[in-house]
Write an enzyme that holds these catalytic residues in place. Structure first.
Site, short mmCIF file in Angstrom:
data_model
loop_
_atom_site.label_atom_id
_atom_site.label_comp_id
_atom_site.label_asym_id
_atom_site.label_seq_id
_atom_site.Cartn_x
_atom_site.Cartn_y
_atom_site.Cartn_z
N HIS A 6 0.76 -1.26 0.10
CA HIS A 6 0.00 -0.06 0.04
C HIS A 6 0.84 1.41 0.03
CE1 HIS A 6 -3.71 -2.30 1.07
NE2 HIS A 6 -2.74 -3.03 1.75
N ASN A 8 0.52 4.48 0.87
CA ASN A 8 0.60 5.24 2.16
C ASN A 8 1.08 4.50 3.45
OD1 ASN A 8 -0.53 8.25 1.80
ND2 ASN A 8 -1.20 7.06 0.19
N GLU A 188 -10.61 -10.88 6.04
CA GLU A 188 -10.02 -10.15 7.03
C GLU A 188 -10.48 -10.13 8.32
OE1 GLU A 188 -6.80 -8.05 5.64
OE2 GLU A 188 -7.94 -6.48 5.60
N ASP A 273 3.10 -5.36 2.47
CA ASP A 273 1.70 -4.95 2.99
C ASP A 273 2.17 -3.37 3.16
OD1 ASP A 273 -0.89 -4.99 3.08
OD2 ASP A 273 -0.87 -6.15 4.79
C1 LIG Z 1 -4.86 -4.57 10.36
C2 LIG Z 1 -4.38 -3.82 9.31
C3 LIG Z 1 -4.27 -2.55 9.19
C4 LIG Z 1 -3.57 -4.90 8.22
C5 LIG Z 1 -3.10 -4.44 7.09
N1 LIG Z 1 -3.81 -4.91 6.24
C6 LIG Z 1 -4.76 -4.29 5.41
N2 LIG Z 1 -6.20 -4.41 5.30
C7 LIG Z 1 -7.01 -3.90 4.57
N3 LIG Z 1 -6.73 -2.66 3.95
C8 LIG Z 1 -5.26 -2.31 4.32
C9 LIG Z 1 -4.27 -2.79 4.79
N4 LIG Z 1 -3.29 -2.17 4.97
C10 LIG Z 1 -3.42 -1.14 4.32
N5 LIG Z 1 -4.95 -0.96 3.74
C11 LIG Z 1 -5.53 0.24 3.12
O1 LIG Z 1 -4.71 0.97 2.64
C12 LIG Z 1 -4.85 2.17 2.88
C13 LIG Z 1 -3.32 3.08 3.10
O2 LIG Z 1 -2.70 3.18 1.93
P1 LIG Z 1 -3.15 4.13 0.66
O3 LIG Z 1 -4.13 5.14 1.16
O4 LIG Z 1 -4.22 3.12 -0.17
O5 LIG Z 1 -2.09 4.43 -0.25
C14 LIG Z 1 -5.63 2.12 4.02
O6 LIG Z 1 -6.31 3.32 4.37
C15 LIG Z 1 -6.34 0.77 3.86
O7 LIG Z 1 -7.47 1.24 3.28
ZN LIG Z 2 -2.77 -5.10 2.14
#
Ligand SMILES: CC(C)=CCNc1ncnc2c1ncn2[C@@H]1O[C@H](COP(=O)(O)O)[C@@H](O)[C@H]1O
Ligand SMILES: [Zn+2]
Length: 329
Positions: A6, A8, A188, A273
């Site tokens: 991801h 961010n 999840e 991740d």
């Molecule tokens: C408990 C946890 C956070 C585990 C990590 N597993 C995840 N599961 C689902 N969505 C995620 C996870 N990690 C990041 N994200 C998504 O990625 C976003 C951050 O990166 P971006 O804004 O898409 O650039 C978060 O707001 C969320 O929507």
């Molecule tokens: Zn993820």
């Protein structure tokens, strides 16, 4: 090869710069990072992303952050990176969902011009918090980017807090050959949600599988065993992410991967991740694999990239060459 990162969540050293640039936000380290020794609820983990979003609100911020994230992966030896990100609009800076993606694409272009030795591709994330309407809009918007950016924007990633709502809309069931590829964070939660059934009908290409363990827990809809059968039948790639890797030991599909007798029981890739958020140890420390086995899994990931066959063919020798250099010299 990194297939699940991801944007961010992967901001590492740059977070310090952002905090210094915007001291008024008063963000401290522990507000944007999770040390595995400190227990947090799922809700707290997802709230952390809302804090990370505060200093990244303008096209310039997104440009800087994306370039730095790409550089850090390249410095780590990643040769092929599929980043995923949620497009945000911010009234205060005038950034729109479209200019957000354009800033990401501009960073990818600049990284290439600066000769960083890494191929980068992008998946647009649907945040479940937005609900079906935003999911539908995002799906449409991603299709436009897919068509206008050759071999760069590939698909959709269903992400976000699984308790926050359903992020499904705008896709017809059973369209695996649809233009956009689909990667899911699923399941999840410890019991499958209603959303599980709906999104499975879309025939995803990849799944995260955090709670894909042997429980027969059944929330009235699809159960985990059905889900396993489904993944086997459609050979859905399992994205094994570092923060969840302790649970990997419980995945019936892949227990042979984490046992001493390493063999791949189901198409799987190892991913980071959110490397900026979860301060975890390495794959090797979290499993009982040898360094060579971790390398093999990583090198084999090239078989599952969304990019073209020609990119795949160029990457294969690079992975083997790097493995040889690191392990044998
Ligand atoms: C408990 C946890 C956070 C585990 C990590 N597993 C995840 N599961 C689902 N969505 C995620 C996870 N990690 C990041 N994200 C998504 O990625 C976003 C951050 O990166 P971006 O804004 O898409 O650039 C978060 O707001 C969320 O929507
Ligand atoms: Zn993820």
């Amino acid at each position: 090869v990194e297939l699940h990162a991801h944007l961010n969540g992967s901001i590492s050293s740059t977070m310090k710069i952002l905090k210094a640039k915007k001291p008024g936000l008063n963000i401290h380290d522990l507000m944007t990072m999770i040390d595995s020794h400190i227990k947090r609820t799922l809700e707290e983990c997802f709230q952390m992303f809302q804090i990370i979003y505060q200093p990244t609100t303008s096209p310039e911020d997104i440009l800087m952050v994306t370039k730095d994230v790409i550089k850090e992966f390249a410095d780590d030896g990643v040769k092929y990176l599929e980043l995923r990100g949620t497009s945000r609009s911010e009234n205060a800076t005038g950034i729109t969902k479209r200019t957000y993606v354009e800033s990401v694409l501009e960073s990818m272009k600049q990284s290439k011009e600066e000769n960083l030795d890494v191929e980068v591709r992008y998946l647009i994330s649907i945040d479940r918090r937005g609900g079906p309407l935003v999911a539908k809009e995002t799906s449409k918007f991603s299709e436009e980017f897919f068509l206008s950016t050759e071999d760069t924007v590939f698909g959709l990633a269903l992400s976000g807090d699984p308790t926050a709502g359903q992020g499904v809309g705008g896709r017809e069931p059973g369209r695996r050959e649809a233009v956009l590829k689909l990667a899911l964070h699923l399941p999840e939660t410890p019991t499958p949600s209603k959303e599980t059934q709906i999104v499975l009908d879309l025939l995803p290409n990849r799944e995260h599988g955090t709670f894909l363990h042997s429980s027969e827990g059944d929330g009235g809809g699809v159960g985990f065993l059905d889900l396993l059968d489904f993944m086997r039948k459609y050979q859905i790639l399992l994205e094994l992410c570092l923060p969840q890797v302790s649970k990997v030991r419980q995945f019936p599909l892949i227990t042979s991967i984490v046992s001493d007798s390493y063999s791949i029981a189901h198409p799987s890739v190892n991913c980071t991740d959110d490397r900026g958020v979860f301060l975890s140890t390495s794959w090797q420390l979290k499993t009982n694999w040898t360094q060579s086995q971790v390398w093999d899994l990583s090198c084999d990931s090239v078989n599952y990239i969304f990019a073209s066959d020609s990119t795949r063919s160029e990457l294969k020798p690079k992975g083997l060459e790097k493995k040889r250099k690191i392990l044998f010299f």
